[in-house]
Structures are given as C-alpha cells and as structure tokens.
Scaffold this motif. Structure first.
Motif, PDB file in Angstrom:
ATOM      1  N   ASP A   2       0.820  -1.207   0.000  1.00 10.00           N
ATOM      2  CA  ASP A   2       0.000   0.000   0.000  1.00 10.00           C
ATOM      3  C   ASP A   2       0.855   1.258   0.000  1.00 10.00           C
ATOM      4  N   ASP A   3       2.031   1.188   0.692  1.00  4.58           N
ATOM      5  CA  ASP A   3       2.918   2.339   0.743  1.00  4.58           C
ATOM      6  C   ASP A   3       3.432   2.678  -0.645  1.00  4.58           C
ATOM      7  N   ASP A   4       3.756   1.636  -1.422  1.00  2.00           N
ATOM      8  CA  ASP A   4       4.245   1.853  -2.776  1.00  2.00           C
ATOM      9  C   ASP A   4       3.176   2.516  -3.631  1.00  2.00           C
ATOM     10  N   ILE A   5       1.923   2.081  -3.458  1.00  2.00           N
ATOM     11  CA  ILE A   5       0.819   2.643  -4.225  1.00  2.00           C
ATOM     12  C   ILE A   5       0.620   4.114  -3.883  1.00  2.00           C
ATOM     13  N   SER A   6       0.681   4.432  -2.578  1.00  2.00           N
ATOM     14  CA  SER A   6       0.402   5.794  -2.150  1.00  2.00           C
ATOM     15  C   SER A   6       1.484   6.767  -2.606  1.00  2.00           C
ATOM     16  N   GLU A   7       2.692   6.271  -2.915  1.00  2.00           N
ATOM     17  CA  GLU A   7       3.741   7.144  -3.410  1.00  2.00           C
ATOM     18  C   GLU A   7       3.456   7.611  -4.839  1.00  2.00           C
ATOM     19  N   THR A   8       2.796   6.752  -5.615  1.00  2.00           N
ATOM     20  CA  THR A   8       2.533   7.073  -7.014  1.00  2.00           C
ATOM     21  C   THR A   8       1.144   7.638  -7.240  1.00  2.00           C
ATOM     22  N   ASN A   9       0.221   7.428  -6.305  1.00  2.00           N
ATOM     23  CA  ASN A   9      -1.145   7.904  -6.454  1.00  2.00           C
ATOM     24  C   ASN A   9      -1.457   8.934  -5.375  1.00  2.00           C
ATOM     25  N   PRO A  10      -1.900  10.125  -5.729  1.00  2.00           N
ATOM     26  CA  PRO A  10      -2.111  11.187  -4.756  1.00  2.00           C
ATOM     27  C   PRO A  10      -3.359  11.038  -3.923  1.00  2.00           C
ATOM     28  N   ASN A  11      -4.216  10.084  -4.220  1.00  2.00           N
ATOM     29  CA  ASN A  11      -5.502   9.952  -3.522  1.00  2.00           C
ATOM     30  C   ASN A  11      -5.453   8.743  -2.609  1.00  2.00           C
ATOM     31  N   TYR A  12      -5.101   8.897  -1.343  1.00  2.00           N
ATOM     32  CA  TYR A  12      -4.919   7.762  -0.460  1.00  2.00           C
ATOM     33  C   TYR A  12      -5.137   8.152   0.991  1.00  2.00           C
ATOM     34  N   ILE A  13      -5.165   7.141   1.855  1.00  2.00           N
ATOM     35  CA  ILE A  13      -5.308   7.360   3.294  1.00  2.00           C
ATOM     36  C   ILE A  13      -4.174   6.669   4.020  1.00  2.00           C
ATOM     37  N   ILE A  14      -3.611   7.320   4.993  1.00  2.00           N
ATOM     38  CA  ILE A  14      -2.624   6.685   5.876  1.00  2.00           C
ATOM     39  C   ILE A  14      -3.126   6.862   7.291  1.00  2.00           C
ATOM     40  N   ASP A  15      -3.387   5.734   7.950  1.00  2.00           N
ATOM     41  CA  ASP A  15      -3.880   5.739   9.332  1.00  2.00           C
ATOM     42  C   ASP A  15      -5.132   6.605   9.475  1.00  2.00           C
ATOM     43  N   GLY A  16      -6.003   6.509   8.476  1.00  2.00           N
ATOM     44  CA  GLY A  16      -7.284   7.184   8.573  1.00  2.00           C
ATOM     45  C   GLY A  16      -7.265   8.652   8.190  1.00  2.00           C
ATOM     46  N   CYS A  90     -18.295  -2.358  10.608  1.00  2.00           N
ATOM     47  CA  CYS A  90     -16.896  -2.578  10.991  1.00  2.00           C
ATOM     48  C   CYS A  90     -15.948  -2.441   9.804  1.00  2.00           C
ATOM     49  N   TYR A  91     -16.492  -2.111   8.617  1.00  2.00           N
ATOM     50  CA  TYR A  91     -15.629  -1.994   7.430  1.00  2.00           C
ATOM     51  C   TYR A  91     -14.649  -0.834   7.580  1.00  2.00           C
ATOM     52  N   ARG A  92     -15.130   0.265   8.131  1.00  2.00           N
ATOM     53  CA  ARG A  92     -14.249   1.409   8.388  1.00  2.00           C
ATOM     54  C   ARG A  92     -14.175   1.682   9.883  1.00  2.00           C
ATOM     55  N   CYS A  93     -13.033   2.110  10.312  1.00  2.00           N
ATOM     56  CA  CYS A  93     -12.862   2.509  11.711  1.00  2.00           C
ATOM     57  C   CYS A  93     -13.044   4.020  11.798  1.00  2.00           C
ATOM     58  N   GLY A  94     -13.989   4.469  12.603  1.00  2.00           N
ATOM     59  CA  GLY A  94     -14.218   5.903  12.750  1.00  2.00           C
ATOM     60  C   GLY A  94     -15.150   6.443  11.694  1.00  2.00           C
ATOM     61  N   ASP A  95     -14.688   7.432  10.940  1.00  2.00           N
ATOM     62  CA  ASP A  95     -15.517   8.111   9.949  1.00  2.00           C
ATOM     63  C   ASP A  95     -16.045   7.137   8.900  1.00  2.00           C
ATOM     64  N   PRO A  96     -17.389   7.155   8.625  1.00  2.00           N
ATOM     65  CA  PRO A  96     -17.977   6.198   7.679  1.00  2.00           C
ATOM     66  C   PRO A  96     -17.567   6.437   6.225  1.00  2.00           C
ATOM     67  N   PHE A  97     -16.995   7.622   5.929  1.00  2.00           N
ATOM     68  CA  PHE A  97     -16.572   7.922   4.559  1.00  2.00           C
ATOM     69  C   PHE A  97     -15.054   7.843   4.386  1.00  2.00           C
ATOM     70  N   PHE A  98     -14.294   8.301   5.389  1.00  2.00           N
ATOM     71  CA  PHE A  98     -12.853   8.380   5.236  1.00  2.00           C
ATOM     72  C   PHE A  98     -12.072   7.643   6.322  1.00  2.00           C
ATOM     73  N   GLY A  99     -12.769   6.874   7.163  1.00  2.00           N
ATOM     74  CA  GLY A  99     -12.064   6.110   8.177  1.00  2.00           C
ATOM     75  C   GLY A  99     -11.201   5.021   7.564  1.00  2.00           C
ATOM     76  N   LYS A 100     -10.274   4.500   8.329  1.00  2.00           N
ATOM     77  CA  LYS A 100      -9.372   3.452   7.843  1.00  2.00           C
ATOM     78  C   LYS A 100     -10.179   2.210   7.466  1.00  2.00           C
ATOM     79  N   ARG A 101      -9.924   1.685   6.272  1.00  2.00           N
ATOM     80  CA  ARG A 101     -10.653   0.520   5.785  1.00  2.00           C
ATOM     81  C   ARG A 101     -10.121  -0.775   6.393  1.00  2.00           C
ATOM     82  N   ASN A 102     -11.037  -1.702   6.632  1.00  2.00           N
ATOM     83  CA  ASN A 102     -10.674  -3.088   6.953  1.00  2.00           C
ATOM     84  C   ASN A 102     -11.005  -3.913   5.712  1.00  2.00           C
ATOM     85  N   TYR A 103      -9.994  -4.421   5.047  1.00  2.00           N
ATOM     86  CA  TYR A 103     -10.207  -5.088   3.762  1.00  2.00           C
ATOM     87  C   TYR A 103     -10.777  -6.492   3.900  1.00  2.00           C
TER      88      TYR A 103
END
Length: 477
Positions: A2-16, A90-103
């Motif tokens: 995921d870290d590799d993806i977030s380096e090349t794609n500007p639209n991502y979440i890190i720790d929510g 339980c799919y997302r932790c916290g915010d229902p739109f931008f919370g950290k995903r549980n895959y």
C-alpha cells in the motif's frame, strides 16, 4: 504494498488521514476505484447464501413441522439481518466515509478486538472457505451425474443400473475452476456472481414449481404440526433430525465469512455501510422468500417423506428435462459460488507472498488480437492452479466431505456470524455492560452458540457413520 501505491497515487489514506486530491482512477486508499453497487453486492451475497442447500430445506422443515419450521426460518433470517448490519459497520474505523478501511474479516477483528481473536478468526474463516471449495467440488458432480443417470434410465426404460462414478466429473469441474481462478480478484467476479445468482433463482423456482405440481397431484397438503419422518422412528433419531434441521436452516443464511470482502468492492459515495445495509435487506428478503417457498412447498408435497434433495423426490420421467435443467443450473451456480468463497483465500495468500517476495507481484502483458492485453501473473497462474488441483484431489479422496463441511459450518457459524460481529459492535458503539441492549445481544449470541453446538454433535454422528463404509476414491451413485 500500500505504501508503494500511495507514493505514485495522490488519492490515499494513511492511518485514517485522507490526502484526497481529485483522481478518477483511485480510491482514498490508493487502490483502483471500486465500482460495486447494491445490485452487484446483492449478487455476491445471494450467490454465497442460496446454495444447493436450499433444496434440503423441505427435509429440514419436515423434521420440525408446520409451526416450528417456518418460525425457525424467519428467526434466523432476522438474526442474519441484525448481525450483518453490525458487521457492515466494521468496514471502516471511525468516519464512515474516510475512516481506515478493513479489507477483510480478519482485518476488522484484528483492528477492533485485537489479541488472540485475530488468530482464531483467521483460522476458522479460511478453513471454512477452503472446506467450502472442497464441498462444492463434491456437490457439483452429483448434479451432473443426476443428469447422466436420468438420460440412462430414460433410454433403458428404467431397467438399467446406470451407476456413474463422480471422479471424472470432479476432475472436469476442477479444470473449469482452474480457468475461472485466474480472475485476478474479488472485484472482477461480479459478472460471474450475477450469472450464479440467476442460476440459483432458476433451480429454486423449478423446485417450487415441481412441488406445487406434486401438491396439485396429491390433492392435499401433506405434513403435520409436530413434524418428523413417516413410520416408526426412535426418539433418539427424531432428536438428531431436529438438531440437524436447526443446523441446516441456521447455516443456510450464513455469509458473514465473506461480508467484509464483498463490502470492499463497493464504491463510495454513498458510504459502503449504507450500500451494504440495502444489499443485505434485499438479499435476506429474497433468500427468505425462496427458502420459505422451497421448504414449505416441498414439505407440503412430500410430508414426512421429504427427500434431502428436493429434486430427487420427483418422477425421473415426468418431467425429466425440467429436472435436468435444474441440475444444470445447480452446477453453473456452484462454479460461481466456488469463486466467491476462494477469492478471499487467494487474496490472503497473495498479499502475504507479495510482502515477503515482492517479485511475485509482476504482471506480464500478453497481447490478444482484437482485445486489450492480458496481464499474466506467473505466480498467480501456478499457485492457484496447484490450489485447485489439491482441492479436487481431496474431494476425490473423501467423497463424503459434505458431512465434514457440515461440521465446519457448525463450528464456524457462531463465531463468524454472531460472536465476532456482536463483540465488535458492542465495543464500537460503547454499549454499557448489563444494559438492556447488551443483555439482548449476549443472549442472542448464547442461543446461537447452542445451535452451533448441537449441529456439530449431529455432524460428528454423520461422519462416524460415513467412516464405517468409507472407501478412498469411491464415489459411485
């Protein structure tokens, strides 16, 4: 990864925390944009839930009777609706739109409950999913052989023995699954789930139609309020029948083991929770309707003599072609259901392999004239092929594995469908201990635990009986 993806794609979440710059190709976690809707999600759920086991519900209601049978069916549909709604949150932790995903289911348990719960959940979930693949490899050839035997008996006028070995058909089913197993991930199986869901409707409707025809032929509704088989039956056998019937009905609604994985295919907005709740209500309503029709009409047609597979209770000659169509639909459905259950296993193995050996995640573009290039991943091709081969071999070695699958289902039903969703919901919603809501949730969990326990006992008894007459690679019908 995921870290590799977030380096090349500007639209991502890190720790929510979202770094959501406009990007039409990727979601907020840097992964390819999800496209799932209420309809594709419902297709995945229906494919997983309405298995060929729907054809056994007439037998289950026959053990419980006209009152207890439908009541138990409605009760477990309600429980499934409640626990699925809890789990979807339980799919997302916290915010229902931008919370950290549980895959995955295991991710959700690990992030919310933590500790040994993660390991226990992972072991139960993946053993159950793998066991389901073996069970489907056994079940699909049975329907194929029913078509072959029907043709044989019809051509011989009912005088031929028409014994058929399932081994060649298991191998054939395995070859088909090797091909479909090359679908890269769960997100791309939506079309297969749609086809499988349509097939499940087809054979369920055929079963209902034949049952209604049988009732009309009989001129009356069979069955009793108390239920039970026809003839003299010992109390012990009746109790075992009730236990097994409760288990069959409870497990018929279970799909929690893939719910989070299915939810991870849904597009946002609207929130994944909102879409999943709509899909759950739609799917449970549809499955309950079909279950009630198949179970009740099957019981009305045959009473205490209701067969374990509704399709086997009708005359092979009238109408043979319709029963053959139903069996063909069962086979096509199981091809899709196999993929719905094994894709989470594939994802789990490949995620860990990529973490340890990044070179395994390399695609080779193969040009196909008239189409776009095909991304060939050699690791995926080899390991998934080996997976299907081993699964097929085990199915051929132990052709009574469906009873073992019943045991796995009994053991897995309570923790996956009820315990973990309830515990995560209580923790996330900060429900006070000994409050009315807390007591109700715990009571529901305990009652479902009892159902799992008695169903497991019944399955063990069936396995013991199977072992008495067990012969490796022997599966003639």
């Amino acid at each position: 990864m995921d870290d590799d993806i977030s380096e090349t794609n500007p639209n991502y979440i890190i720790d929510g925390i979202s770094n959501s710059q406009p990007n039409s190709e990727y979601d907020d976690d840097g992964r390819p944009k999800r496209t799932g809707t209420v309809w594709t999600t419902s297709s995945h759920i229906i494919t997983a839930v309405i298995g060929s086991g729907v054809l056994s519900l007439a037998w289950a209601i026959a053990q419980l009777g006209w009152i207890a049978g439908p009541v138990v069916m409605i009760l477990f549909s309600f429980i499934t609706l409640c626990t699925s709604s809890m789990l979807s949150q339980c799919y997302r932790c916290g915010d229902p739109f931008f919370g950290k995903r549980n895959y995955t289911f295991v991710d959700a348990v690990g992030n919310i409950l933590g500790g040994y719960n993660t390991t226990v959940c992972g072991i139960i979930q993946y053993i159950y999913l793998y066991g389901s693949a073996i069970g489907y490899t056994i079940a699909a050839p049975i329907s194929i052989m029913a078509i072959i035997r029907s043709s044989c008996l019809h051509s011989s006028g009912g005088k031929g023995t028409c014994h058929v070995s399932s081994n060649p058909y298991m191998i054939g089913f395995g070859v088909i699954e090797i091909f479909f197993s090359q679908i890269p991930d769960f997100h791309e199986t939506w079309w297969l789930s749609v086809i499988a869901a349509v097939m499940s409707f087809a054979y369920s409707l055929i079963g209902v139609f034949l049952a209604i025809s049988q009732v009309a032929k009989n001129g009356t509704f069979k069955g009793t309020i108390k239920g039970g088989s026809i003839g003299v039956v010992s109390t012990t056998k009746k109790v075992w029948g009730i236990f097994q019937a409760l288990g069959d009905i409870a497990f018929a609604y279970s799909y929690a083991q893939i719910l989070i994985e299915v939810q991870d295919t849904i597009k946002n907005p609207p929130s994944e929770v909102k879409t999943m709740k709509k899909a759950t209500i739609l799917s449970v309503a549809v499955t309950t309707t079909f279950y009630m029709l198949c179970g009740c009409m099957g019981y009305a047609a045959f009473g205490g003599e209701a067969p374990g597979n509704l399709l086997t209770g009708f005359d092979l000659y009238n109408p043979a072609w319709l029963i053959d169509v139903a069996n063909a639909a069962v086979v096509i459905h199981l091809v899709g259901a196999y993929q719905v259950y094994v894709q989470p296993v594939f994802a789990f193995i490949e995620k860990n392999a990529t973490t340890k050996w990044p070179q395994t995640n390399v695609d080779h573009k193969i040009p196909i004239p008239g189409f776009g290039p095909y991304n060939l991943n050699l690791f995926r091709l080899v390991w998934r092929t080996v997976f299907v081969i081993i699964t097929t071999f085990i199915a051929m070695l132990i052709p009574f594995f469906n009873d073992v699958l019943g045991l796995l289902g009994a053991v897995g039903f309570w923790p996956l469908t009820v315990y973990f969703p309830v515990e995560m919901y209580i923790l996330q919603k900060h429900i006070s201990k000994w409050s009315f809501k807390w007591v109700c949730l715990k009571l529901m969990s305990f009652l479902c635990f009892l159902v799992s326990a008695i169903a497991a006992i019944g399955s063990i008894a069936s396995i013991v009986n199977d072992l008495k007459k067990y012969k490796p690679f022997s599966s003639e019908y």
